[in-house]
Design a protein around this motif. Structure first.
Motif, PDB file in Angstrom:
ATOM      1  N   MET A  34      37.819  69.893  40.209  1.00 56.02           N
ATOM      2  CA  MET A  34      37.880  70.091  41.649  1.00 56.02           C
ATOM      3  C   MET A  34      36.989  71.267  42.028  1.00 56.02           C
ATOM      4  SD  MET A  34      41.927  69.667  42.246  1.00 56.02           S
ATOM      5  CE  MET A  34      42.769  68.166  41.805  1.00 56.02           C
ATOM      6  N   ASN A  35      36.056  71.061  42.881  1.00 53.25           N
ATOM      7  CA  ASN A  35      35.109  72.089  43.232  1.00 53.25           C
ATOM      8  C   ASN A  35      35.700  73.025  44.279  1.00 53.25           C
ATOM      9  OD1 ASN A  35      33.171  70.973  41.552  1.00 53.25           O
ATOM     10  ND2 ASN A  35      32.517  69.540  43.141  1.00 53.25           N
ATOM     11  N   SER A  36      35.412  74.303  44.131  1.00 53.76           N
ATOM     12  CA  SER A  36      35.866  75.286  45.112  1.00 53.76           C
ATOM     13  C   SER A  36      34.794  76.342  45.274  1.00 53.76           C
ATOM     14  CB  SER A  36      37.159  75.942  44.650  1.00 53.76           C
ATOM     15  OG  SER A  36      37.570  76.922  45.561  1.00 53.76           O
ATOM     16  N   MET A  83      41.285  75.304  38.263  1.00 54.14           N
ATOM     17  CA  MET A  83      41.574  73.907  37.942  1.00 54.14           C
ATOM     18  C   MET A  83      40.289  73.137  37.704  1.00 54.14           C
ATOM     19  SD  MET A  83      44.947  72.799  40.150  1.00 54.14           S
ATOM     20  CE  MET A  83      44.142  72.861  41.738  1.00 54.14           C
ATOM     21  N   ASN A  84      39.257  73.471  38.443  1.00 52.27           N
ATOM     22  CA  ASN A  84      37.970  72.836  38.251  1.00 52.27           C
ATOM     23  C   ASN A  84      37.436  73.122  36.850  1.00 52.27           C
ATOM     24  OD1 ASN A  84      35.659  71.357  39.252  1.00 52.27           O
ATOM     25  ND2 ASN A  84      34.576  73.305  39.267  1.00 52.27           N
ATOM     26  N   GLN A  85      37.641  74.332  36.386  1.00 55.55           N
ATOM     27  CA  GLN A  85      37.227  74.684  35.028  1.00 55.55           C
ATOM     28  C   GLN A  85      38.036  73.907  33.993  1.00 55.55           C
ATOM     29  OE1 GLN A  85      34.665  76.468  34.099  1.00 55.55           O
ATOM     30  NE2 GLN A  85      35.113  76.218  31.914  1.00 55.55           N
ATOM     31  N   SER A 129      36.730  56.640  52.275  1.00 55.56           N
ATOM     32  CA  SER A 129      37.077  56.089  50.957  1.00 55.56           C
ATOM     33  C   SER A 129      36.948  57.121  49.844  1.00 55.56           C
ATOM     34  CB  SER A 129      36.184  54.886  50.645  1.00 55.56           C
ATOM     35  OG  SER A 129      34.816  55.262  50.632  1.00 55.56           O
ATOM     36  N   LYS A 130      36.165  58.179  50.079  1.00 59.67           N
ATOM     37  CA  LYS A 130      35.951  59.190  49.039  1.00 59.67           C
ATOM     38  C   LYS A 130      37.023  60.275  49.034  1.00 59.67           C
ATOM     39  CE  LYS A 130      30.928  58.600  48.788  1.00 59.67           C
ATOM     40  NZ  LYS A 130      29.601  59.275  48.898  1.00 59.67           N
ATOM     41  N   TRP A 131      38.025  60.149  49.894  1.00 53.99           N
ATOM     42  CA  TRP A 131      39.083  61.158  49.930  1.00 53.99           C
ATOM     43  C   TRP A 131      40.103  60.987  48.811  1.00 53.99           C
ATOM     44  CZ3 TRP A 131      40.796  62.178  55.711  1.00 53.99           C
ATOM     45  CH2 TRP A 131      39.771  62.881  56.349  1.00 53.99           C
ATOM     46  N   PHE A 132      40.327  59.752  48.366  1.00 53.27           N
ATOM     47  CA  PHE A 132      41.338  59.491  47.345  1.00 53.27           C
ATOM     48  C   PHE A 132      40.755  58.609  46.244  1.00 53.27           C
ATOM     49  CE2 PHE A 132      43.747  60.348  51.205  1.00 53.27           C
ATOM     50  CZ  PHE A 132      44.739  61.213  50.759  1.00 53.27           C
ATOM     51  N   SER A 133      41.285  58.788  45.035  1.00 55.87           N
ATOM     52  CA  SER A 133      40.968  57.889  43.932  1.00 55.87           C
ATOM     53  C   SER A 133      42.287  57.498  43.283  1.00 55.87           C
ATOM     54  CB  SER A 133      40.037  58.560  42.915  1.00 55.87           C
ATOM     55  OG  SER A 133      40.664  59.689  42.342  1.00 55.87           O
ATOM     56  N   ARG A 134      42.240  56.561  42.352  1.00 56.78           N
ATOM     57  CA  ARG A 134      43.482  56.131  41.722  1.00 56.78           C
ATOM     58  C   ARG A 134      43.227  55.567  40.332  1.00 56.78           C
ATOM     59  NH1 ARG A 134      44.750  50.874  45.539  1.00 56.78           N
ATOM     60  NH2 ARG A 134      43.212  49.434  44.658  1.00 56.78           N
ATOM     61  N   VAL A 138      43.879  63.137  44.937  1.00 53.58           N
ATOM     62  CA  VAL A 138      42.925  63.603  45.940  1.00 53.58           C
ATOM     63  C   VAL A 138      41.629  63.948  45.211  1.00 53.58           C
ATOM     64  CG1 VAL A 138      44.556  64.451  47.659  1.00 53.58           C
ATOM     65  CG2 VAL A 138      43.904  65.939  45.758  1.00 53.58           C
ATOM     66  N   THR A 139      40.500  63.738  45.855  1.00 58.75           N
ATOM     67  CA  THR A 139      39.200  63.970  45.232  1.00 58.75           C
ATOM     68  C   THR A 139      38.663  65.350  45.595  1.00 58.75           C
ATOM     69  OG1 THR A 139      37.987  63.055  47.101  1.00 58.75           O
ATOM     70  CG2 THR A 139      38.695  61.498  45.388  1.00 58.75           C
ATOM     71  N   ASP A 140      37.610  65.752  44.883  1.00 57.60           N
ATOM     72  CA  ASP A 140      36.912  66.987  45.237  1.00 57.60           C
ATOM     73  C   ASP A 140      36.443  66.936  46.685  1.00 57.60           C
ATOM     74  OD1 ASP A 140      37.232  67.730  42.614  1.00 57.60           O
ATOM     75  OD2 ASP A 140      35.142  67.393  42.045  1.00 57.60           O
ATOM     76  N   THR A 141      35.990  65.759  47.097  1.00 55.61           N
ATOM     77  CA  THR A 141      35.491  65.599  48.470  1.00 55.61           C
ATOM     78  C   THR A 141      36.570  65.943  49.488  1.00 55.61           C
ATOM     79  OG1 THR A 141      33.935  63.867  47.799  1.00 55.61           O
ATOM     80  CG2 THR A 141      34.522  63.958  50.132  1.00 55.61           C
TER      81      THR A 141
END
Length: 219
Positions: free
Chosen positions: A1-3, A31-33, A171-176, A188-191
């Motif tokens: 997750m990018n921050s 968390m991204n790391q 559509s890029k807000w969630f993945s599964r 939830v996605t990085d986006t």
């Protein structure tokens, strides 16, 4: 997750740091790391599984499968932590802002009441245009995760999958992850996380503008 690593600064009587926002972003960065290190482990395990044979290969493949399965749960855990920080931060941000204008946020449907209060106070021009869509998606997912954990009941999963298709959310807000073609876990996605962080920045800027205009009108 990018921050992003920047610290968001709020200017009031003097220059202060919003430490809660900073701490949240630091946690997202950690968390991204973790995600990067896990992907490195998977990549290395794939290499070992691809070049070994016999009993060693069986062990390598089993280890790789474990990493794949653990990856799904780590993504779910990180998603829960992300929305578990972001959602209450946004809620408290609005509650405090409304109180400064002598308004109490009504109990009940949180997102609906926030949007209604913003409209009644004529704050719409100070808020992000997609605020209602963003908050609806954020709190809908947060509530599912906090009530049902990582693996939701099948009917809840199917209903949420249908909601994603019909909601109009990007559509890029969630993945599964899926099992046997059916939805299993949602993330939830990085986006979406980065969008929420940007939304918080815009909300805080809007609130500070409102405070400034209120002070100016009282002069």
């Amino acid at each position: 997750m990018n921050s992003k690593n920047m610290v968001y600064e709020i200017e009031m009587d003097n220059l202060n740091y919003d430490y809660g926002f900073r701490a949240m972003r630091d946690m997202l960065a950690r968390m991204n790391q973790d995600d990067f290190e896990r992907q490195y482990q998977i990549t290395e395990a794939e290499k070992v599984a691809g070049r070994t044979q016999g009993e060693r290969n069986e062990f390598a493949v089993d280890h790789l499968i474990e990493l794949y399965e653990y990856s799904d749960y780590q993504d779910a855990a990180h998603s829960m932590v992300a929305v578990g920080m972001i959602a209450p931060f946004v809620e408290s941000l609005f509650r405090e802002a409304f109180r400064e204008f002598d308004i109490e946020l009504p109990m009940g449907h949180l997102v609906r009441n926030i949007i209604k209060s913003i409209s009644e106070l004529d704050w719409c021009e100070y808020m992000p245009e997609d605020l209602e869509v963003t908050l609806t998606a954020l709190f809908a997912y947060r509530n599912k995760m906090f009530h049902h954990g990582f693996e939701w009941p099948s009917d809840i999963r199917n209903n949420f999958a249908q909601r994603l298709e019909k909601s109009g959310w990007p559509s890029k807000w969630f993945s599964r992850a899926s099992t046997k073609g059916d939805p299993w876990m949602f993330y939830v996605t990085d986006t979406f996380i980065n969008h929420c962080i940007e939304t918080i920045e815009k909300i805080e800027i809007g609130i500070e503008k409102l405070k400034f205009e209120r002070m100016r009108d009282q002069l």
